[in-house]
Scaffold this active site. Structure first.
Site, short mmCIF file in Angstrom:
data_model
loop_
_atom_site.label_atom_id
_atom_site.label_comp_id
_atom_site.label_asym_id
_atom_site.label_seq_id
_atom_site.Cartn_x
_atom_site.Cartn_y
_atom_site.Cartn_z
N LYS A 1 -16.18 8.92 -15.24
CA LYS A 1 -16.56 7.82 -14.87
C LYS A 1 -15.79 6.59 -15.59
O LYS A 1 -15.83 6.65 -16.68
CB LYS A 1 -18.13 7.59 -15.02
CG LYS A 1 -18.65 6.25 -14.87
CD LYS A 1 -20.29 6.60 -15.21
CE LYS A 1 -20.79 5.30 -15.02
NZ LYS A 1 -22.23 5.19 -15.47
N LYS B 1 -17.09 9.40 -19.96
CA LYS B 1 -17.62 8.04 -19.68
C LYS B 1 -16.88 7.01 -20.49
O LYS B 1 -17.17 7.01 -21.62
CB LYS B 1 -19.11 7.93 -19.60
CG LYS B 1 -19.57 6.66 -19.28
CD LYS B 1 -21.15 6.66 -19.10
CE LYS B 1 -21.62 5.08 -18.78
NZ LYS B 1 -23.11 5.16 -18.73
#
Ligand code: PBG
Length: 338
Positions: free
Chosen positions: A259, A206
């Site tokens: 992400k 992330k």
């Protein structure tokens, strides 16, 4: 015309790539990747109250829903063919602190949401966000001590939070915090508390991204000081993403996630080739907002841009896609099959 490798001396091309593109039926038959309803995880924002459906200004057509409406939404998504939802809660300021106290409340909004949705729609896979930011008076994903986000103390809270979600009936917990070692600790806590079948969808790679702005509007969870760069990843790195994903796989993650989506498709590919668990990608709020905003101005075709984005995620190697487009994409896919 001089003959080349692809030409008869007469000048005709030996191979004509366009032959396979002349009709929709040829194109459909030969598509290398396809989208289907079961590709998507639909995020849902839940807020306190009853009959509440609040627009989110930076995410047109997406809403915060109170629990009653969220249950209906979940049922209608399931009916439509969506197989999984990912829950986020908006917590009022009065319930925020630095320890994640409300996150552990067995009757908290998340826990109630999981219970009510699993009761009403048992066949739908329910995933829960695990991180402290919606509960944190500092808007950070972990516990803050002396201006720093402390790792191990946070992991302890996240493990307890995960057990509480599992107890409520969550199918997967989805730690989005990027603390070190949390997948292993969460796995151990789930096993020790009698939840061997609760899965972990790890946000493994992330990034500290500029594309999360609309999400932070949705939950009013922007960091109160500093940024998230001491825990979220540097956009410059891809080997580091592979390392994180492998660590999480080793610690017992059932799926790993990259992400954001579109700006990181090379990372999706690299991770796909390095782990054996399913790979998810999160097509985040800023990616949604960009298409919405451009479409509102008439600058691009929303449906075409959306489907192309989602297909690109699959082409890069994603097995599942968390996306705010889930409902719309499934409706369009259905229409195109008629
Ligand atoms: C926080 C969290 C964020 C998102 C999912 N979980 C934002 C952040 O890290 O600040 C972003 C999702 C999106 O932008 O769609 N734990």
């Amino acid at each position: 015309m001089t003959p080349t490798e692809n030409h008869f001396p007469s000048g005709f091309p030996l191979s004509r790539g366009r032959r396979n593109r002349y009709q929709q039926s040829r194109r459909t038959m030969l598509a290398e990747h396809r989208l289907s309803a079961s590709d998507f995880i639909a995020p849902m924002f839940i807020t306190e109250g009853a009959e509440v459906k609040e627009p989110i200004s930076s995410m047109p057509d997406y809403h915060r829903l109170s629990l009653d409406l969220a249950v209906h939404q979940a049922a209608s998504w399931h009916e439509l063919g969506i197989t999984a939802i990912l829950l986020f809660v908006m917590v009022p300021d009065a319930k925020k602190d630095n320890e994640g106290t409300e996150a552990l409340n067995e009757n908290g909004l998340m826990q109630m949401a999981v219970k009510r949705i699993k009761e009403a729609v048992p066949g739908l896979t329910v995933m829960t966000d695990v991180a402290l930011d919606p509960y944190s008076s500092y808007g950070h994903d972990g516990v803050v001590r002396d201006g720093r986000i402390v790792n191990d103390e946070t992991v302890d809270v996240l493990a307890r939070m995960s057990v509480s979600h599992a107890r409520a009936g969550a199918d997967y917990v989805a730690p989005s915090d990027m603390m070190d070692g949390r997948i292993g600790e969460i796995r151990l806590a789930l096993e020790a508390n009698g939840f061997p079948d609760t899965g972990i969808l790890a946000y493994s790679a992330k990034y500290a991204s500029g594309f999360y702005g609309p999400f932070r509007d949705a939950l009013e969870s922007a960091p109160g000081f500093g940024d998230k760069k001491t825990y979220q990843m540097d956009p410059a790195n891809v080997r580091e993403a592979v390392r994180e994903a492998r660590m999480d796989e080793g610690e017992g993650a059932d799926m790993v996630m990259v992400k954001p989506g579109l700006p990181y498709l090379d990372v999706v590919r690299a991770v796909r080739e390095s782990v054996r668990v399913p790979v998810a990608v999160y097509n985040v709020s800023g990616e949604y907002a960009m298409i919405k905003a451009a479409a509102e101005k008439g600058w691009l075709d929303e449906e075409a841009a959306m489907l192309e984005s989602l297909l690109a995620c699959k082409r890069a190697g994603a097995d599942v896609i968390a996306t705010y487009w889930a409902e719309k994409a499934v409706r369009l896919l259905r229409e195109s099959q008629k």
